[in-house]
Design a protein around this motif. Structure first.
Motif, PDB file in Angstrom:
ATOM      1  N   LEU A  97       0.826  -1.196   0.000  1.00 59.52           N
ATOM      2  CA  LEU A  97       0.000   0.000   0.000  1.00 59.52           C
ATOM      3  C   LEU A  97       0.863   1.249   0.000  1.00 59.52           C
ATOM      4  O   LEU A  97       0.410   2.337  -0.271  1.00 59.52           O
ATOM      5  N   GLY A  98       2.129   1.087   0.343  1.00 62.11           N
ATOM      6  CA  GLY A  98       3.019   2.235   0.473  1.00 62.11           C
ATOM      7  C   GLY A  98       3.422   2.790  -0.884  1.00 62.11           C
ATOM      8  O   GLY A  98       3.304   2.120  -1.903  1.00 62.11           O
ATOM      9  N   ALA A 135      10.440 -10.519   2.214  1.00 60.40           N
ATOM     10  CA  ALA A 135       9.772  -9.481   3.011  1.00 60.40           C
ATOM     11  C   ALA A 135      10.422  -9.413   4.381  1.00 60.40           C
ATOM     12  O   ALA A 135      10.459 -10.412   5.097  1.00 60.40           O
ATOM     13  N   GLU A 137      10.473  -8.571   8.169  1.00 63.65           N
ATOM     14  CA  GLU A 137       9.427  -8.423   9.184  1.00 63.65           C
ATOM     15  C   GLU A 137       9.662  -7.142   9.972  1.00 63.65           C
ATOM     16  O   GLU A 137      10.733  -6.969  10.550  1.00 63.65           O
ATOM     17  N   ASP A 140       5.387  -3.560  14.753  1.00 65.36           N
ATOM     18  CA  ASP A 140       4.118  -2.859  14.563  1.00 65.36           C
ATOM     19  C   ASP A 140       4.279  -1.362  14.692  1.00 65.36           C
ATOM     20  O   ASP A 140       3.648  -0.589  13.998  1.00 65.36           O
ATOM     21  N   GLN A 141       5.120  -0.976  15.645  1.00 66.90           N
ATOM     22  CA  GLN A 141       5.225   0.450  15.930  1.00 66.90           C
ATOM     23  C   GLN A 141       6.594   0.966  15.555  1.00 66.90           C
ATOM     24  O   GLN A 141       7.618   0.421  15.962  1.00 66.90           O
ATOM     25  N   LYS A 148       6.669   4.824   5.852  1.00 61.08           N
ATOM     26  CA  LYS A 148       7.697   3.870   5.446  1.00 61.08           C
ATOM     27  C   LYS A 148       8.144   4.204   4.024  1.00 61.08           C
ATOM     28  O   LYS A 148       7.314   4.536   3.177  1.00 61.08           O
TER      29      LYS A 148
END
Lengths: 557, 267
Positions: A97-98, A135, A137, A140-141, A148
């Protein structure tokens, strides 16, 4: 590993003479043909190949094409006469989505591209079909000022190197995507991150760090390409006792920013690495860090084996507008005022174009390349700006050009040795700058203010500008509506390629700026184009929206 | 950014228009960061087993001892062994692996967690006959395994990386793969052979194929792509590039080799 003691071992596991289990298959009887097939051995990219990147124009071996960062493709099949015939060859949709800011590498018809969230894909450069993907990893934060991002990988041998938004540096197997080592460059909880492509020099992988909005203390790192061990770290802000530390008030150097979030350039003859540094922190409140704030908003010349700083030049002393010197320095040689010089062209976010002697760091001249209201000009002796009074951010807002995003930014300029012109994506806008309190807290934004658009963004001119780098004269401009933040590519075919946020990808005549071709790609272009050869044809690739688009001339009949 | 991501996720669940999925993506357990499994009765285990057989057994085997996916009977999990980690990985999958999420209601996911936990109640680690040290010697010498398999960064790349095989595979599966590799070829390692117009032959592991082109990793470890117009034949034999070694390793040798491979764990 040898096969000694292997008498009677099953056939088919020696790669030299592969034979399948059942010889009834198609061709088990024809093993010799393997030799005759003329396989282009993918032996990996030696450092010698990187040094001589200009000798293999069919490949795109590093972020800016070559160490001089000219982003000039020496392919000339696509030229002024036929650019109008460019056709879409393939599209590769990324699963993200980035926004895509990637500059892909292409080595022997294999393309390596990245997504904002640190996915790497290895593609067939002829079809866009995928060989593998990896990918990383991510936690989350993350403390990220601007979302990003990732702008690409570096290669050496058969290893790829990628920095990650959680501040790791990874080495991966270019054939499979398997991780070989994983080095922790920084601590993402303090706002440190990596978005730029690393650079390989000899057996070192050089990476910068982002986090200028989080009060980090910037540095540049070199890692052992084989083991991932840190070989040196050079801070961009001098510590106590080091020259330049006195340009920071009190302890403000500890949280002074000056990150290194874009890829630099390298001159192998001088053995000097050039790297831009970012804004001082907090961005818009300079009252807590009185002084010039060295070496923020500067370019550093560094000895790559040791990290020693050989010379520095600061573009914007005591910056209060967030004008990082994060642009990619372009290295070129030319006769300047009657003397052959080794030069560096730098179109800065602060709206001035600078020419420096890259051997000594001597300032040669600076000239406005985009609209600005903050300086009367640049002192042509010292290179220091002559500031217009009362242009600092204020509580009620101060209108200043350029904007926070700047007259230029990270997106790459290009230089054509054929035209002798420097091409930059420029923006003439202004913005209201506000100042606020700034209290440092680890992992929290440390910016001391904010900016507000003074009007609709499309009321200002955004344009590709061709400059004579020896005078700063504007030779032509190509206006982009509503604006562009894409990088540029010049080619031996006499073209300049670029994109726009409206999703348009275009080819211009490098000599005149005339538009020769454009296509609507239906997604913002933030990335820079590259060119390479595959299947005997020149291709041009650009990332737009969430996909990679590749163009070439129609296939010969 | 997060708003954008959230709305895109919403858009994607709307697209699939599955009401349970919508609940899932906005999983309350994830939102509330629930750490401990609230559904652990025998009935939950039984319900979890049903979901497991439906959604997980294709890769992990009907009994959880692994197939294309790792063996789940050890009680230790590479991507986190806590309830919360299992919950999350089952719900949304694991990036950079073959593991996709199963996107079901929170309660079902917790029940699968309970079932997976029940698989390792016997203690997890399986007793394997054989001498792993001697097996390692066989691996390195007689087997020539490292010509094609990678172990902690060295060795060939044509076959699967074995560095963490002991985490991924049960001993029976390892044994069967040595004796008859073609019986269970990992999805990413299908054999392909193409013949070019000039009569040359390229053999390797299939990466991709469409109507017009084919991509493979050849046995010299090159990433290769061909237009089909350049080829006269494409064959995908149901064979592994790895030869069957059942007649080569028997009895004690086979036991030792299996013991060695089962002992391989990530560092």
């Amino acid at each position: 590993m040898t096969n000694t003691g292997c008498a009677g071992a099953p056939a088919g596991i020696r790669r030299e003479a592969p034979v399948l289990r059942k010889p009834t298959l198609l061709f088990a009887a024809l093993p010799l043909l393997f030799v005759a097939l003329g396989v282009s051995a993918q032996d990996g990219v030696s450092y010698e190949r990187l040094l001589a990147a200009s000798d293999e124009p069919g490949n795109w071996l590093m972020y800016s094409g070559e160490f001089n960062s000219q982003r000039f493709s020496r392919l000339d099949e696509i030229d002024r006469s036929n650019a109008a015939k460019l056709q879409l060859r393939w599209v590769h949709q990324m699963r993200t989505l980035g926004r895509l800011e990637t500059t892909p590498l292409v080595i022997d018809e294999v393309m390596y591209a990245t997504t904002a969230d640190n996915v790497i894909v290895a593609l067939d450069a002829r079809t866009g079909r995928r060989y593998w993907s990896y990918a990383h990893e991510l936690p989350d934060q993350l403390a990220l000022c601007c979302g990003k991002q990732n702008r690409g990988v570096a290669i050496r041998g058969d290893r790829l190197y990628m920095g990650t938004v959680d501040a790791h540096l990874l080495a991966l197997d270019a054939k499979t995507g398997a991780v070989i080592w994983d080095a922790e460059v920084g601590n993402p909880r303090t706002g440190q991150s990596i978005t730029a492509a690393p650079m390989v020099i000899r057996d070192l992988v050089i990476t910068g760090i982002g986090g200028g909005e989080y009060g980090i203390r910037g540095f540049l790192d070199a890692y052992d390409a084989d083991t991932g061990e840190l070989r040196w770290r050079t801070h961009t802000i001098p510590g106590p006792g080091e020259p330049g530390n006195e340009t920071w008030e009190g302890d403000s150097w500890k949280t002074g920013g000056a990150p290194t979030w874009m890829t630099g350039s390298y001159d192998p003859d001088l053995d000097l690495l050039y790297w831009g540094t970012g804004n001082p922190g907090p961005d818009w409140n300079g009252e807590v860090r009185e002084g010039d704030n060295l070496h923020s908003d500067s370019v550093l010349a560094i000895r790559p084996d040791t990290g020693e700083i050989v010379w520095t030049f600061q573009f914007t002393p005591h910056d209060v507008h967030d004008w990082d010197a994060c642009q990619v320095p372009i290295l070129f040689d030319a006769e300047y005022q009657g003397e052959q010089r080794k030069l560096m062209a730098f179109a800065n976010r602060n709206a001035f174009f600078y020419l420096l002697d890259r051997e000594t760091g001597e300032f040669l001249f600076a000239r406005e390349f985009a609209r600005q209201t903050w300086a009367e000009g640049i002192d042509q002796e010292t290179g220091r700006p002559i500031r217009v009074p009362n242009m600092f951010p204020s509580e009620e807002g101060t209108l200043v050009a350029p904007t926070i995003g700047g007259a230029a930014n990270w997106f790459s300029p290009t230089y054509s040795p054929d035209t002798g012109l420097f091409y930059i994506q420029a923006y003439d806008a202004e913005m209201l700058y506000y100042m606020a309190e700034a209290e440092y807290e680890e992992g929290e934004l440390f910016v001391g203010g904010y900016g507000k658009p003074a009007g609709p963004g499309d009321q200002y001119v955004s344009a590709v500008r061709a400059l004579d780098p020896l005078t700063g004269d504007r030779v032509w401009e190509y206006q982009v509506q509503p604006r562009s933040t894409s990088g540029l590519l010049a080619t031996k075919g006499g073209l300049v390629f670029g994109g726009s946020v409206a999703g348009i990808f275009y080819a211009l005549d490098a000599g005149t700026g005339e538009e020769l071709w454009h296509r609507r790609l239906g997604g913002n272009v933030y990335a820079a184009p590259i060119s390479y050869e595959a299947g005997g044809q020149q291709h041009v690739t650009i990332a737009a929206g969430r996909a990679l688009f590749t163009f070439a001339l129609p296939e010969p009949e | 950014m997060s708003l954008l991501a959230a709305s895109a996720l919403l858009a994607s669940v709307t697209f699939w228009s599955h009401p349970a999925a919508a609940q899932n993506v906005l999983s309350k357990a994830l939102q509330d960061r629930v750490q401990e499994n609230p559904h652990t009765t025998e009935a939950d285990v039984a319900a979890g087993a049903k979901v497991f057989r439906r959604s997980c057994s294709l890769c992990h085997g009907a009994d959880g001892t692994g197939g294309d996916g790792p063996d789940l009977t050890r009680g230790v999990f590479r991507h986190g062994s806590s309830d919360a980690a299992l919950f999350r990985n089952i719900l949304t999958g694991i990036p950079n692996s073959g593991m996709g999420g199963i996107y079901q209601p929170d309660k079902s996911i917790w029940q699968v967690v309970s079932y997976v936990r029940s698989l390792s109640r016997g203690g997890g680690e399986e007793e394997v006959p054989g001498d792993p040290r001697r097996g390692g010697m066989l691996y390195r010498s007689r087997g020539s395994c490292s010509d094609c398999h990678r172990l902690n960064g060295s060795g060939g790349r044509l076959g699967p990386d074995l560095s963490d095989l002991g985490w991924r595979r049960a001993p029976d599966h390892i044994r069967a793969s040595i004796v008859e590799p073609a019986e269970s070829i990992d999805g990413g390692y299908r054999t392909v052979e193409v013949r070019t117009e000039s009569g040359g032959i390229v053999r390797g592991v299939l990466r991709n194929e469409d109507r017009f082109s084919i991509q493979l990793f050849d046995e010299f470890e090159n990433l290769r792509s061909f237009q089909k117009t350049e080829l006269t034949a494409i064959d995908k034999p149901e064979e592994s590039l790895m030869p069957p070694l059942g007649s080569f390793f028997r009895g004690r040798d086979l036991d030792d080799l299996v013991a060695y491979l089962y002992s391989l764990r990530p560092e």
